[in-house]
Write an enzyme that holds these catalytic residues in place. Sequence first.
Site, PDB file in Angstrom:
ATOM      1  N   GLU A 243       6.752  34.771  14.515  1.00  8.69           N
ATOM      2  CA  GLU A 243       5.810  34.216  13.540  1.00  8.69           C
ATOM      3  C   GLU A 243       6.448  32.987  12.883  1.00  8.69           C
ATOM      4  O   GLU A 243       7.596  33.029  12.466  1.00  8.69           O
ATOM      5  CB  GLU A 243       5.575  35.306  12.484  1.00  8.69           C
ATOM      6  CG  GLU A 243       4.595  34.945  11.418  1.00  8.69           C
ATOM      7  CD  GLU A 243       4.483  36.060  10.371  1.00  8.69           C
ATOM      8  OE1 GLU A 243       5.275  37.027  10.402  1.00  8.69           O
ATOM      9  OE2 GLU A 243       3.599  35.946   9.515  1.00  8.69           O
TER      10      GLU A 243
ATOM     11  N   ASN B 232       5.486  35.606  -0.486  1.00  9.56           N
ATOM     12  CA  ASN B 232       4.689  34.384  -0.253  1.00  9.56           C
ATOM     13  C   ASN B 232       3.477  34.255  -1.178  1.00  9.56           C
ATOM     14  O   ASN B 232       3.113  33.165  -1.575  1.00  9.56           O
ATOM     15  CB  ASN B 232       4.297  34.258   1.218  1.00  9.56           C
ATOM     16  CG  ASN B 232       3.533  35.442   1.729  1.00  9.56           C
ATOM     17  OD1 ASN B 232       3.705  36.561   1.262  1.00  9.56           O
ATOM     18  ND2 ASN B 232       2.666  35.216   2.680  1.00  9.56           N
TER      19      ASN B 232
ATOM     20  N   GLY C  60       5.086  42.974   4.209  1.00  6.09           N
ATOM     21  CA  GLY C  60       6.272  42.222   4.620  1.00  6.09           C
ATOM     22  C   GLY C  60       6.289  42.030   6.120  1.00  6.09           C
ATOM     23  O   GLY C  60       5.255  42.151   6.786  1.00  6.09           O
TER      24      GLY C  60
ATOM     25  N   CYS D  88       0.627  35.027   5.631  1.00  5.97           N
ATOM     26  CA  CYS D  88       0.578  35.930   6.782  1.00  5.97           C
ATOM     27  C   CYS D  88      -0.641  35.645   7.637  1.00  5.97           C
ATOM     28  O   CYS D  88      -0.671  35.926   8.819  1.00  5.97           O
ATOM     29  CB  CYS D  88       0.549  37.369   6.299  1.00  5.97           C
ATOM     30  SG  CYS D  88      -0.852  37.704   5.219  1.00  5.97           S
TER      31      CYS D  88
ATOM     32  N   GLU E 139       1.377  46.402   5.761  1.00 11.44           N
ATOM     33  CA  GLU E 139       0.647  45.132   5.880  1.00 11.44           C
ATOM     34  C   GLU E 139       1.660  44.113   6.386  1.00 11.44           C
ATOM     35  O   GLU E 139       2.466  43.594   5.615  1.00 11.44           O
ATOM     36  CB  GLU E 139       0.081  44.720   4.512  1.00 11.44           C
ATOM     37  CG  GLU E 139      -0.916  45.708   3.927  1.00 11.44           C
ATOM     38  CD  GLU E 139      -2.264  45.695   4.658  1.00 11.44           C
ATOM     39  OE1 GLU E 139      -2.567  44.687   5.316  1.00 11.44           O
ATOM     40  OE2 GLU E 139      -2.987  46.707   4.573  1.00 11.44           O
TER      41      GLU E 139
HETATM   42  P1  NAD Z   1      10.278  41.115   4.179  1.00 12.84           P
HETATM   43  O1  NAD Z   1       9.856  42.131   5.164  1.00 12.84           O
HETATM   44  O2  NAD Z   1      11.554  40.403   4.364  1.00 12.84           O
HETATM   45  O3  NAD Z   1      10.336  41.718   2.684  1.00 12.84           O
HETATM   46  C1  NAD Z   1       9.291  42.412   2.067  1.00 12.84           C
HETATM   47  C2  NAD Z   1       9.837  43.369   1.062  1.00 12.84           C
HETATM   48  O4  NAD Z   1      10.700  44.303   1.701  1.00 12.84           O
HETATM   49  C3  NAD Z   1      10.631  42.748  -0.085  1.00 12.84           C
HETATM   50  O5  NAD Z   1      10.238  43.354  -1.297  1.00 12.84           O
HETATM   51  C4  NAD Z   1      12.070  43.080   0.268  1.00 12.84           C
HETATM   52  O6  NAD Z   1      12.883  43.280  -0.868  1.00 12.84           O
HETATM   53  C5  NAD Z   1      11.948  44.379   1.037  1.00 12.84           C
HETATM   54  N1  NAD Z   1      12.981  44.504   2.082  1.00 12.84           N
HETATM   55  C6  NAD Z   1      13.537  43.510   2.816  1.00 12.84           C
HETATM   56  N2  NAD Z   1      14.439  44.009   3.682  1.00 12.84           N
HETATM   57  C7  NAD Z   1      14.467  45.340   3.487  1.00 12.84           C
HETATM   58  C8  NAD Z   1      15.209  46.413   4.073  1.00 12.84           C
HETATM   59  N3  NAD Z   1      16.122  46.204   5.038  1.00 12.84           N
HETATM   60  N4  NAD Z   1      14.979  47.672   3.633  1.00 12.84           N
HETATM   61  C9  NAD Z   1      14.062  47.896   2.667  1.00 12.84           C
HETATM   62  N5  NAD Z   1      13.348  46.924   2.069  1.00 12.84           N
HETATM   63  C10 NAD Z   1      13.539  45.666   2.465  1.00 12.84           C
HETATM   64  O7  NAD Z   1       9.029  40.124   4.138  1.00 12.84           O
HETATM   65  P2  NAD Z   1       8.912  38.784   3.370  1.00 12.84           P
HETATM   66  O8  NAD Z   1       9.916  37.838   3.945  1.00 12.84           O
HETATM   67  O9  NAD Z   1       8.896  39.022   1.901  1.00 12.84           O
HETATM   68  O10 NAD Z   1       7.436  38.320   3.794  1.00 12.84           O
HETATM   69  C11 NAD Z   1       7.185  37.657   4.982  1.00 12.84           C
HETATM   70  C12 NAD Z   1       6.533  38.565   5.988  1.00 12.84           C
HETATM   71  O11 NAD Z   1       5.516  39.331   5.373  1.00 12.84           O
HETATM   72  C13 NAD Z   1       5.832  37.800   7.089  1.00 12.84           C
HETATM   73  O12 NAD Z   1       6.061  38.426   8.307  1.00 12.84           O
HETATM   74  C14 NAD Z   1       4.370  37.892   6.716  1.00 12.84           C
HETATM   75  O13 NAD Z   1       3.482  37.757   7.794  1.00 12.84           O
HETATM   76  C15 NAD Z   1       4.307  39.235   6.107  1.00 12.84           C
HETATM   77  N6  NAD Z   1       3.182  39.309   5.179  1.00 12.84           N
HETATM   78  C16 NAD Z   1       2.140  40.115   5.480  1.00 12.84           C
HETATM   79  C17 NAD Z   1       1.043  40.154   4.641  1.00 12.84           C
HETATM   80  C18 NAD Z   1      -0.136  41.008   4.923  1.00 12.84           C
HETATM   81  O14 NAD Z   1      -0.967  41.156   4.013  1.00 12.84           O
HETATM   82  N7  NAD Z   1      -0.290  41.564   6.092  1.00 12.84           N
HETATM   83  C19 NAD Z   1       1.050  39.388   3.478  1.00 12.84           C
HETATM   84  C20 NAD Z   1       2.151  38.592   3.206  1.00 12.84           C
HETATM   85  C21 NAD Z   1       3.228  38.566   4.052  1.00 12.84           C
END
Ligand code: NAD
Length: 460
Positions: free
Chosen positions: A338, A113, A186, A242, A208
Amino acid sequence: MFAETIHNQRDFFQTGQTKDISFRIQQLKILKQAIVDNEAAILNALKADLNKPFAESFLAEIVLVVKEIEYAIKHIKKWTKPQKKSTPWQFIPASATIYPQPLGVILIIGAWNFPFQLTIAPLIGAIAAGNCAILKPSEIACHTSNLIAEIFNQYFDKSYLTVIEGGVETSEQLLAEKFDRIFFTGGTAVGKIIMEAAAKHLTPVTLELGGKSPCIVDTDIDLKVAARRITWGKFLNAGQACLAPDYLLVNKKIKENLLNEIKKYLQEFYGENPAKSPDYARIINQKQFDRLVSYLKDIKDLKNGKIIIGGETICDELYIAPTLIDEISWQDAIMQEEIFGPILPVIEFTNYQEVIDIVNSHPKPLALYLFSRNQSLQKQVIAGTSFGGGCINHTMIHYAAPCLPFGGIGNSGIGSYHGKASFDTFSHYKSIVKKPFILDVKLLYPPYKNKLSLIKRIFG
Ligand code: NAD
């Protein structure tokens, strides 16, 4: 598969180069220069991935990172300095010192994002603390991921900092290896997978994550300013933040007026038709678009809630209008997870204990926002609820202050970063007591015979 890359980084770490503070400063300067040189390309990649307006990208993805780099360069000498501590008198003669030490090789996994900032900001702490690092940007924001890889190939030695691109399979292969810390941004569900994989190697993790961040609105406010700040925080990046307010908890007495003001600001920000606005982002992909549209479908078909503004979608453009929903209940699908999109449910309340109970009966959110001039209410909400961080009378801006540690709690995350907190996250604090050979008190050593009463007097 990635064992060789990690092995090369371990070899580089062992040379001790990253322990040199001037090396770290030099690398931070190179990183800053790389960003400055590639500013236009970064803005274009973000436009291609999310249709992010340049102004938003510049502020949230470039300036934020550059300010973090400058902050780290300014403070690094202080952070890395060994800290002298006093010892208990029984140790005399002795001195005690804490030495900040780098951890080794770090894995940073980014989200889509804010795909540039969320991958690079943690790296600043990793560099400042003297580590090597592997970055795995989100494959979903593919233009930004490609660009980050290109930039790092050009500016950094692979055995020091490198980018590995790819999706879930790549993450899984990386997670099979041993790192000295994994820094993950994530969703909560994937966060659990990361922690499980890390546990196999006893690798420490920083997670995070996300969650449903409430925005509480009292009657004692400047209505226009509150409405403007809420509208900005919720609809920036089309709600894909997020930290975006996930839902509004509004005092019943002010609800009507607040919603009217939000409507006015939506029009002022994005015009009559936000689909035509150059300042309104798009949903990242079809999967996320379909998920968000299913909430709207529920509302339209099942009459679970009422759309009071917005609700329009254009599938080909992955466009969802800024949308406000009223008459929603906690049982509705949209309140179960969320939202992460431009849909804002509004829930009214009549007393403040009710608000605190609502927040506390759900998983601990990443952020909480309170709009109120009432200082006793401010204290009551801060003390009575558990959440990562937040703002009073604004949204999201706490993220941009390098002096504030940023991170979640419970389901919204483990650990924190930004500024000194980043340096701490990527350091080990090694405690050393130093003694001369003189004055070796025999009381400590066996045989203890009749020493117990003296031991009690001295140490008890
Ligand atoms: P995601 O968890 O789907 O993916 C994040 C990362 O994890 C990506 O690089 C992806 O390739 C990897 N990934 C995905 N599935 C995986 C698996 N099964 N095994 C290992 N790695 C895997 O998250 P997203 O869709 O990219 O982001 C959205 C989420 O992230 C929302 O929940 C948001 O709130 C959160 N977020 C948190 C922050 C923060 O700073 N706290 C910032 C941005 C987003």
